[in-house]
Design a protein around this motif. Structure first.
Motif, PDB file in Angstrom:
ATOM      1  N   SER A 102       0.838  -1.192   0.000  1.00 27.31           N
ATOM      2  CA  SER A 102       0.000   0.000   0.000  1.00 27.31           C
ATOM      3  C   SER A 102       0.873   1.243   0.000  1.00 27.31           C
ATOM      4  N   GLN A 111      -4.274   0.275  -1.491  1.00 29.50           N
ATOM      5  CA  GLN A 111      -3.732  -1.059  -1.296  1.00 29.50           C
ATOM      6  C   GLN A 111      -3.603  -1.794  -2.624  1.00 29.50           C
ATOM      7  N   ARG A 114      -6.536  -4.126  -3.736  1.00 23.70           N
ATOM      8  CA  ARG A 114      -7.803  -3.499  -4.138  1.00 23.70           C
ATOM      9  C   ARG A 114      -8.837  -3.510  -3.021  1.00 23.70           C
ATOM     10  N   GLU A 115      -8.420  -3.400  -1.794  1.00 21.74           N
ATOM     11  CA  GLU A 115      -9.321  -3.302  -0.656  1.00 21.74           C
ATOM     12  C   GLU A 115      -9.114  -1.958   0.035  1.00 21.74           C
ATOM     13  N   ASP A 117      -9.570  -1.713   3.575  1.00 21.86           N
ATOM     14  CA  ASP A 117      -9.544  -1.972   5.016  1.00 21.86           C
ATOM     15  C   ASP A 117      -8.544  -1.074   5.733  1.00 21.86           C
ATOM     16  N   TRP A 167     -15.060   5.701  -1.411  1.00 17.58           N
ATOM     17  CA  TRP A 167     -14.865   4.317  -0.969  1.00 17.58           C
ATOM     18  C   TRP A 167     -15.867   3.375  -1.623  1.00 17.58           C
ATOM     19  N   LYS A 170     -18.264  -1.782   1.872  1.00 19.19           N
ATOM     20  CA  LYS A 170     -19.024  -2.994   2.145  1.00 19.19           C
ATOM     21  C   LYS A 170     -19.783  -2.789   3.455  1.00 19.19           C
ATOM     22  N   HIS A 173     -17.519  -2.461   6.441  1.00 21.44           N
ATOM     23  CA  HIS A 173     -16.890  -1.152   6.629  1.00 21.44           C
ATOM     24  C   HIS A 173     -17.846  -0.174   7.296  1.00 21.44           C
TER      25      HIS A 173
END
Length: 221
Positions: A102, A111, A114-115, A117, A167, A170, A173
């Motif tokens: 990242s 990142q 591709r997330e 978090d 963002w 999900k 999140h």
């Protein structure tokens, strides 16, 4: 007249003018991208990037513009065969800041897998930092709850919601952000979950809307 912050029309006009003026030296996407007054140049080596940057500088100066070299950042990407082996090095002048998978760009953590978090965790950490700096106001029993809520909406929440409109969230999140938000609001009211007070009652007492609604509002805006 420079760019007007918060205006959608001003950067569009700026980008339109830049497209017309620099059409003869622009490359194809993604090798050359223009974001209002920010330019992204991509090439195989740093030397090639510098050569392209020099062409842009000469093109700007020939039209009476100036390119700010002091703000130039170099991003060197070294990706392995597997997504978990992705490694990105952020180069700023002579400094190298390696981060596993990242890198930070304009306050957001990008990142390689591709997330988001890490970015969610980072935003929550920033929110807690702002909350701790304002504890003398937010945790003072003499301050009315509605005034605490107004202060919270003006100081803490903007720090937590900075750039969250981009963002791809999900449910996990959103739930994570809501849990942190309610924990802060309960501490402001001097209550814990052991008091068994509903979240809706806490939010009504301090005059704060649910975190999920604010995130949706930011995306729609």
């Amino acid at each position: 007249m420079e760019l007007h912050q918060g205006s959608a029309f001003s950067p569009f006009l700026f980008a339109l003018v830049m497209d017309v003026i620099m059409h003869n030296i622009q490359g194809e996407v993604p090798w050359c991208m223009l974001f209002a007054d920010d330019i992204v140049l991509i090439d195989e080596t740093r030397r090639d990037v510098n050569e392209r940057l020099e062409v842009w500088r000469q093109g700007f100066e020939s039209k009476g513009f100036r390119l700010t070299r002091m703000k130039t950042e170099y991003l060197e990407c070294k990706f392995g065969a597997e997504p978990t082996d992705a490694r990105v090095e952020v180069r700023l002048d002579s400094q190298v800041i390696p981060k596993r998978g990242s890198f930070k760009y304009f306050g957001s953590l990008i990142q390689g897998i591709r997330e988001i978090d890490e970015d969610v965790t980072h935003r929550i950490g920033v929110g807690w930092m702002k909350w701790r700096l304002a504890t003398r106001v937010l945790c003072d029993e003499k301050v009315p709850p509605l005034l605490k809520g107004k202060f919270y909406r003006a100081v803490v929440r903007p720090a937590m919601l900075y750039e969250t409109e981009y963002w791809p969230v999900k449910n996990s999140h959103i739930q994570k952000m809501q849990v942190v938000d309610m924990r802060m609001l309960r501490r402001m009211c001097g209550h814990t979950r052991m008091y068994k007070i509903r979240n809706e009652d806490i939010r009504e007492r301090v005059g704060v809307t649910p975190m999920e609604d604010k995130m949706r509002e930011a995306r729609l805006r």
